[in-house]
Design a protein around this motif. Structure first.
Motif, PDB file in Angstrom:
ATOM      1  N   THR A  72       0.174  -3.658   3.307  1.00  0.00           N
ATOM      2  CA  THR A  72      -0.741  -4.226   2.333  1.00  0.00           C
ATOM      3  C   THR A  72      -0.012  -4.587   1.047  1.00  0.00           C
ATOM      4  O   THR A  72      -0.266  -5.647   0.447  1.00  0.00           O
ATOM      5  CB  THR A  72      -1.863  -3.208   2.021  1.00  0.00           C
ATOM      6  OG1 THR A  72      -2.441  -2.797   3.249  1.00  0.00           O
ATOM      7  CG2 THR A  72      -2.919  -3.818   1.141  1.00  0.00           C
ATOM      8  N   VAL A  73       0.912  -3.742   0.624  1.00  0.00           N
ATOM      9  CA  VAL A  73       1.667  -4.017  -0.597  1.00  0.00           C
ATOM     10  C   VAL A  73       2.426  -5.323  -0.453  1.00  0.00           C
ATOM     11  O   VAL A  73       2.376  -6.200  -1.318  1.00  0.00           O
ATOM     12  CB  VAL A  73       2.630  -2.844  -0.888  1.00  0.00           C
ATOM     13  CG1 VAL A  73       3.563  -3.189  -2.043  1.00  0.00           C
ATOM     14  CG2 VAL A  73       1.868  -1.579  -1.179  1.00  0.00           C
ATOM     15  N   VAL A  74       3.114  -5.499   0.690  1.00  0.00           N
ATOM     16  CA  VAL A  74       3.901  -6.716   0.913  1.00  0.00           C
ATOM     17  C   VAL A  74       2.998  -7.945   0.931  1.00  0.00           C
ATOM     18  O   VAL A  74       3.265  -8.948   0.269  1.00  0.00           O
ATOM     19  CB  VAL A  74       4.688  -6.597   2.234  1.00  0.00           C
ATOM     20  CG1 VAL A  74       5.302  -7.927   2.620  1.00  0.00           C
ATOM     21  CG2 VAL A  74       5.738  -5.520   2.120  1.00  0.00           C
ATOM     22  N   CYS A  75       1.886  -7.867   1.672  1.00  0.00           N
ATOM     23  CA  CYS A  75       1.031  -9.044   1.827  1.00  0.00           C
ATOM     24  C   CYS A  75       0.333  -9.386   0.512  1.00  0.00           C
ATOM     25  O   CYS A  75       0.202 -10.562   0.159  1.00  0.00           O
ATOM     26  CB  CYS A  75      -0.013  -8.798   2.927  1.00  0.00           C
ATOM     27  SG  CYS A  75       0.743  -8.680   4.540  1.00  0.00           S
ATOM     28  N   ASP A  76      -0.123  -8.363  -0.221  1.00  0.00           N
ATOM     29  CA  ASP A  76      -0.747  -8.623  -1.516  1.00  0.00           C
ATOM     30  C   ASP A  76       0.192  -9.381  -2.431  1.00  0.00           C
ATOM     31  O   ASP A  76      -0.180 -10.346  -3.094  1.00  0.00           O
ATOM     32  CB  ASP A  76      -1.141  -7.293  -2.193  1.00  0.00           C
ATOM     33  CG  ASP A  76      -2.515  -6.822  -1.752  1.00  0.00           C
ATOM     34  OD1 ASP A  76      -3.129  -7.509  -0.911  1.00  0.00           O
ATOM     35  OD2 ASP A  76      -2.957  -5.769  -2.229  1.00  0.00           O
ATOM     36  N   TRP A  77       1.433  -8.922  -2.416  1.00  0.00           N
ATOM     37  CA  TRP A  77       2.426  -9.574  -3.266  1.00  0.00           C
ATOM     38  C   TRP A  77       2.580 -11.036  -2.870  1.00  0.00           C
ATOM     39  O   TRP A  77       2.580 -11.928  -3.710  1.00  0.00           O
ATOM     40  CB  TRP A  77       3.742  -8.802  -3.105  1.00  0.00           C
ATOM     41  CG  TRP A  77       4.922  -9.459  -3.738  1.00  0.00           C
ATOM     42  CD1 TRP A  77       5.228  -9.509  -5.058  1.00  0.00           C
ATOM     43  CD2 TRP A  77       5.956 -10.162  -3.069  1.00  0.00           C
ATOM     44  NE1 TRP A  77       6.377 -10.186  -5.267  1.00  0.00           N
ATOM     45  CE2 TRP A  77       6.868 -10.602  -4.058  1.00  0.00           C
ATOM     46  CE3 TRP A  77       6.224 -10.452  -1.732  1.00  0.00           C
ATOM     47  CZ2 TRP A  77       8.008 -11.339  -3.746  1.00  0.00           C
ATOM     48  CZ3 TRP A  77       7.351 -11.176  -1.417  1.00  0.00           C
ATOM     49  CH2 TRP A  77       8.230 -11.607  -2.416  1.00  0.00           C
ATOM     50  N   PHE A  78       2.608 -11.292  -1.550  1.00  0.00           N
ATOM     51  CA  PHE A  78       2.735 -12.669  -1.090  1.00  0.00           C
ATOM     52  C   PHE A  78       1.510 -13.495  -1.494  1.00  0.00           C
ATOM     53  O   PHE A  78       1.631 -14.597  -2.034  1.00  0.00           O
ATOM     54  CB  PHE A  78       2.898 -12.689   0.437  1.00  0.00           C
ATOM     55  CG  PHE A  78       3.035 -14.062   0.982  1.00  0.00           C
ATOM     56  CD1 PHE A  78       4.266 -14.717   0.976  1.00  0.00           C
ATOM     57  CD2 PHE A  78       1.926 -14.733   1.505  1.00  0.00           C
ATOM     58  CE1 PHE A  78       4.386 -15.999   1.471  1.00  0.00           C
ATOM     59  CE2 PHE A  78       2.052 -16.029   1.991  1.00  0.00           C
ATOM     60  CZ  PHE A  78       3.274 -16.653   1.982  1.00  0.00           C
ATOM     61  N   VAL A  79       0.327 -12.925  -1.278  1.00  0.00           N
ATOM     62  CA  VAL A  79      -0.906 -13.648  -1.537  1.00  0.00           C
ATOM     63  C   VAL A  79      -1.028 -14.008  -3.015  1.00  0.00           C
ATOM     64  O   VAL A  79      -1.336 -15.143  -3.379  1.00  0.00           O
ATOM     65  CB  VAL A  79      -2.134 -12.800  -1.107  1.00  0.00           C
ATOM     66  CG1 VAL A  79      -3.424 -13.368  -1.673  1.00  0.00           C
ATOM     67  CG2 VAL A  79      -2.200 -12.717   0.403  1.00  0.00           C
ATOM     68  N   LEU A  80      -0.715 -13.041  -3.872  1.00  0.00           N
ATOM     69  CA  LEU A  80      -0.985 -13.235  -5.291  1.00  0.00           C
ATOM     70  C   LEU A  80       0.127 -13.979  -6.009  1.00  0.00           C
ATOM     71  O   LEU A  80      -0.029 -14.380  -7.157  1.00  0.00           O
ATOM     72  CB  LEU A  80      -1.205 -11.873  -5.963  1.00  0.00           C
ATOM     73  CG  LEU A  80      -2.377 -11.083  -5.375  1.00  0.00           C
ATOM     74  CD1 LEU A  80      -2.459  -9.713  -6.002  1.00  0.00           C
ATOM     75  CD2 LEU A  80      -3.680 -11.836  -5.593  1.00  0.00           C
TER      76      LEU A  80
END
Lengths: 390, 390, 390
Positions: free
Chosen positions: A354-362
């Motif tokens: 989740t940390v990795v994907c959130d960073w990508f998304v935002l």
């Protein structure tokens, strides 16, 4: 708010049954969805591949308890001026006759027969030369001398005078060991290594004489990595050769060889898959640039009594190869506790996805401001409350 | 709801790309923000400081495989009525002449020469005194007797009668060991300890004769923690003294000394930073209040044959110090797997930060009811659905 | 959005104090609440029960450093045609006289006295029979022969001719060991095992002669699991019997026994709760179906000189029991670092509780669609933005 407080006090029981679950924003996007699933797949692959298959994290493990006995066979013939023609058998060249995880094979020797406690001149050298009794302090001794000085200066040979010592006389000559080694035939000696191992936690025992080995085979086989990998009888030359050394060279000054027996057993598999693997390695250092004090030797003596009751000894400076048998091993067997622990720890890594994907998304996605707006609400302590991004 | 179900069935592909991220409330407050960052800093400090720097969690580790050989040097002079003036050299006082990780130095002894298999009276004592043959049961033996009773009661001295035994006669006298010890000079003996270590996982070998040590230095150096910390030659007295013991006192009854060699190597650093550290410790207990069976001694014999073929032996009860050489060590080298594991586990602790801060926000802050209202939504199964705090 | 960007850039300080906490949906339901609390209770029970109480996860641990000395007592009487009536004491039957963690007790032997280096016919056998000198290749030797062939074929007995060898003559006869064993009395020998242990990390030492044992007790006690469990003196027969073996049977061919001393100490408890536990086990394999090369024996010799200076030896093939003393142990003591680590790791498992409960709520509960609607918001990248479930 007071109502909320009161409500909670009144219905403590109801509070107990409160179940909190995070509110979740589901983003339906091929890009971030793919990244999400890819990261999850990586974590699962790590859990299954590394933790379960490679490290066998679903197994409880135990380390080996081992017992080793050895039996060397072989005879050697030497022919020297001191001893004449002489046969050496196992009682002659194994010193001491039994050890726990080790055996020493004599390969070379300097022999000084018929020593008695008496007086004799020291071997010549800068410290022991003398011209008169004043050069020899009575009672002087140190670690490099062979005896205690009597205070007299005597003829060692016609030309050389040295201090006289009280010692086992005649003194040992400071000689290099014979080359080729006296017991050069030791390379053909064979050793039977009997090794029983046990994993106490699993109540599992095993020995290196495998079930399919019978006495007929055992009476004539010799270990060979290609043709007889299960034979527990090793020719000494082969042990040394497998370690990349030359037996005859090593036999001159002696050395230490390691015979490593590795028992890595997966007890979820059939028991007869659990077999020893032998490796051989020279343990002492023969670094040519750092060759201070090479090899392995020690002195020992055989004591006799002469007919008049005087003690006589034969001093032997024995060079040889000590074989240290080292048994390693780990056994694993399925157990529910480590399985759960490892799966739990692996799932913990899912949080990182989740940390990795959130960073990508935002950070990278075109509509990042939209996602941020939907994901975050703000409450501001600095000024007035604001329900949305200020 | 039916629509939602159908939709999900229809677009399973779309479902696959769903990415779930928790909806987040951002509280902009100096107090809780500071607490949050502080907790995060603590966790990061723990990860970097303890896990990475102190425990070197980024390294793969391996334990040491070791090979030890020892060589003692020195001579001692004894002067007793039994033996006359006598020189003791390494072949006399090291018993057995070679061992794997240990060596024994004889420091004191009771000697009983010229024993033969024959009959003699027992040493006097409550069990062996007798007045007639009836007191001595023929064939009687036990662990405290030296032989088998013949059934006769004979004169031990003019006044004392004891049972006769078949034994190695004359019997050893039950004496305290000589004090001062006979081989008091053993304190000046030196021992060269050659130790080669290997970390198989990293294919790294090292020996305690360091590269900068040459033969000249090695021929005269003696270990001293201050002046010669790298010299592998130890004076026995120094070993005992470093352990806080007195050699002469220990030599009387014997004992066991541990020579610990520790190789802790960081293989990310230059190889010559990997050096052995020596420590010395007395291993047997000399607790003065619990001094049952102190020291270390054992009996051994030298066997001779008399001119008429009879077997004669010299029995020696040898007291001495056994030096056990213990090699410990761990080497570490950077490896990506333990690095990731430790960082992952550390980040897992980040989750605890939220727990701590939430607790602070919802319990201590002035506007806690506001935050609670904004953080939590409620759905109540007990009664009607309510969208907000009831 | 531009405003948001600008705002963040302007007030980086404010950003620093942002605290993010997940928005949470509280479900007030007896069913899911009970499941939630049950799962949490399980995790807490696991942390407290398994991690803290069973595995003592709050303790720092250290492994034992051990020193062992042994002293065997006892005498045996043998009566054979070769040796006559003979007493065997500790200097006769312990070979070598001292070892580090092991001792060997001779229980049976084949003796070949008065061997000299000379010529004699080989023992008969398929390899050594001959009818003329041509059958005996001069200089031939191998591991199964006792000497080097001289090339002559001589009479072994009136009827049998065998090749002559240069060897220690007369040759040892290939005999089975005597049964009953010669030193059958060895079963009554006792051994005092002195074991000092040390946990260096905690600076804690302990010995197996416990403080309450005094010399009087020690002079007559014998270990018995029921009546004298603290006595460090063991009767050899008892050691073998506790391992489920028969001493007399084992004594014939020899074997290897393990004496395991386990020191598991909880140093948060009083020091005198830290006591050794003894267990005994046969280490070599006596699997009746796989009885190739059973037992334990080795050859050694006593060397003499005849009156004319010739070397004579008595060869002994000694069968016996080797006792390996193995000391295991782990000590634990409270330490704050492992305590925090284990509690942290345990709390990490709490995250799994939410996973389990969410799955239950969203799959099995009657109002699952309501909960899903309240828990999830959707944002759709594929088409138009939709605020709710499409």
């Amino acid at each position: 708010m007071a109502a909320s407080d009161k409500n909670c006090c009144v219905s403590l029981t109801r509070c107990f049954f409160d179940y909190s679950t995070p509110k979740t924003l589901v983003i339906r996007s091929k890009t971030v969805g793919a990244i999400n699933r890819l990261c999850q797949a990586l974590v699962i692959a790590y859990i299954i591949g590394y933790v379960c298959v490679w490290k066998k994290g679903y197994q409880d493990t135990d380390t080996v308890i081992s017992s080793v006995t050895t039996k060397v066979k072989g005879i050697a013939l030497t022919n020297t001026s001191d001893l004449g023609t002489r046969i050496w058998d196992v009682a002659d060249y194994i010193i001491p006759p039994q050890e726990e995880n080790s055996f020493f094979v004599l390969t070379n020797l300097n022999i000084t027969p018929n020593q008695t406690q008496s007086h004799c001149p020291e071997n010549p050298g800068p410290e022991s030369s003398c011209s008169s009794d004043q050069d020899c302090k009575k009672g002087f001794r140190n670690g490099r001398l062979s005896g205690v000085r009597t205070g007299r200066c005597v003829h060692f040979s016609e030309r050389i005078k040295t201090c006289e010592v009280l010692a086992w006389c005649p003194l040992e000559k400071y000689d290099e060991p014979p080359d080729p080694p006296m017991l050069a035939e030791a390379e053909n000696f064979t050793v039977l290594i009997k090794n029983s191992v046990r994993y106490p936690k699993f109540n599992f025992s095993r020995r290196n004489i495998l079930p399919h080995i019978n006495s007929t085979y055992l009476s004539k086989c010799v270990f060979s990595r290609d043709t007889d990998p299960d034979c527990p009888i090793f020719r000494l030359r082969d042990i040394v050769a497998e370690a990349g050394e030359d037996f005859q060279a090593m036999a001159v000054h002696g050395g230490v060889m390691g015979v490593q027996i590795r028992w890595d057993c997966d007890l979820d598999m059939p028991a007869n898959w659990c077999v020893p693997r032998y490796t051989f390695r020279r343990l002492d250092n023969k670094d040519p640039e750092n060759n201070v004090a090479p090899g392995y030797n020690f002195r020992f003596a055989k004591y006799y009594k002469s007919s008049n009751g005087e003690e006589i000894r034969t001093l032997i400076k024995g060079y040889g190869i000590r074989f240290d048998i080292m048994v390693f091993g780990k056994a694993g067997k399925f157990n529910v506790v480590p399985t759960l622990l490892n799966i739990g720890a692996g799932l913990g890594l899912m949080g990182l996805v989740t940390v990795v994907c959130d960073w990508f998304v935002l950070v990278f996605m075109r509509k990042r401001h939209l996602y941020r707006e939907r994901k975050y609400s703000y409450v501001d302590d600095f000024q007035l409350l604001s329900n949305e991004v200020p």
